[in-house]
Design a protein around this motif. Structure first.
Motif: not given
Lengths: 95, 243
Positions: B221-242
């Motif tokens: 369960y804990w690793h699954f929650v980690d995986i969700v964050w692995i996708y959330l981070f680039p999708l929410l934080y890194l949309i238009d950084r360049h």
């Protein structure tokens, strides 16, 4: 486990000029490593591996079919969308 | 229920019992994948429709806190994996140590998330009547770098030129941001509760090489929650950084 460290590092180096494909690619590599090693998928019985593959497959169906619909259909008459746009503004999905 | 030691009556061996439990957890995680998948789908559709608003919304997030949190969460997955391994090889003391480390890292993650939410509240970026993308640059505080603020103002004005409804459309971004990270945080809180329960068990010496199913299953369960964050981070934080 070492691989996870490396991909985290890579994510840091790429910050700022990263495009969506690269970002999702790195995320997928990280996720795959977590599933294979942290979650022991590599050493699990065949039926557990089948469940994992099915999960990804069904997720792919949901994403692919819904996006097919959204990208090919005009949403002019879609309720709940128009109120966000100013009168006369063209809807982004209109082809 | 009939039970011999850790083996319940309807199982033949502990091995079979464990395989059943992990399979059950995996099936639960499949439902979770589709649950979060729906949100990712909503995100994808809206991002492709309102890319300017999503880009500008994403740029208001603090990348240092987000990236730092990613490292914290992956570290906590590592300590969780170490706890499972320690239980399997019978290092009872290390099971407790690694579980506590996981709980501490998880709590740090949630604390940082709270700080980020507070920032969004201060900057009038909670969807609702007070929402205003211009608020931040119009009300700089003493701690803000004036150069940085001028840049941000320019960026926001450019976005308004490209999309006059930016305040409406970036609320979609922030609704998804709070919805997705909030649901993720809820999973973390539940995970932290499960960890407290495991830590209690590990102090009592419950987990042995023969029986460590609870550690293993909560680990999944804990690793699954980690995986969700692995996708959330680039999708929410890194949309238009360049830039």
């Amino acid at each position: 486990m070492l691989g996870t460290y490396v991909t985290v590092r890579a994510a840091f180096v790429d910050l700022g000029k990263m495009n969506i494909v690269l970002a999702l690619g790195i995320a997928t590599i990280k996720a795959t490593l977590v599933v294979l090693y942290f979650m022991h998928a590599r050493y699990s019985p065949k039926r557990t591996q089948l469940v994992i593959v099915c999960s990804v497959f069904w997720l792919a169906i949901m994403l692919a079919l819904t996006l097919t619909d959204y990208t090919t259909r005009s949403h002019e008459t879609q309720p709940g969308v128009s109120h966000l746009a100013r009168p006369g503004a063209s809807h982004p999905f209109r082809v | 229920m009939h039970r011999t030691g850790d083996l319940y009556g309807h199982f033949q061996t502990l091995e079979q019992q464990k395989e059943t439990a992990t399979l059950g957890m995996w099936i639960f995680l499949v439902t979770e994948v589709l649950f979060f998948g729906g949100l990712f789908l909503a995100y994808t559709i809206n991002r492709s429709a309102f890319s300017t608003a999503f880009g500008i919304g994403s740029n208001t997030l603090d990348i240092t806190l987000g990236a730092g949190n990613t490292v914290v969460l992956i570290m906590s997955s590592l300590t969780m994996a170490m706890a499972v391994w320690s239980a399997q090889v019978g290092k009872k003391k290390w099971v407790s140590i690694f579980l506590i480390a996981t709980l501490v890292l998880g709590t740090v993650f949630l604390g940082v998330k709270a700080v980020e939410y507070k920032q969004k509240y201060d900057h009038h970026l909670i969807p609702g009547s007070g929402f205003d993308m211009r608020y931040r640059s119009a009300h700089p505080t003493a701690a803000d770098d004036p150069k940085e603020m001028a840049l941000e103002k320019e960026e926001v004005e450019k976005a308004f030129e490209k999309d006059p409804d930016i305040n409406a459309h970036s609320q979609l971004y922030f609704s998804l941001y709070f919805g997705m990270t909030g649901l993720h945080a809820l999973h973390m809180i539940i995970g932290a509760g499960l960890l407290v329960w495991l830590i209690k068990g590990s102090f009592a010496g419950r987990f042995t090489p023969q029986y460590n199913t609870p550690v293993e299953v909560v680990g999944l369960y804990w690793h699954f929650v980690d995986i969700v964050w692995i996708y959330l981070f680039p999708l929410l934080y890194l949309i238009d950084r360049h830039r």
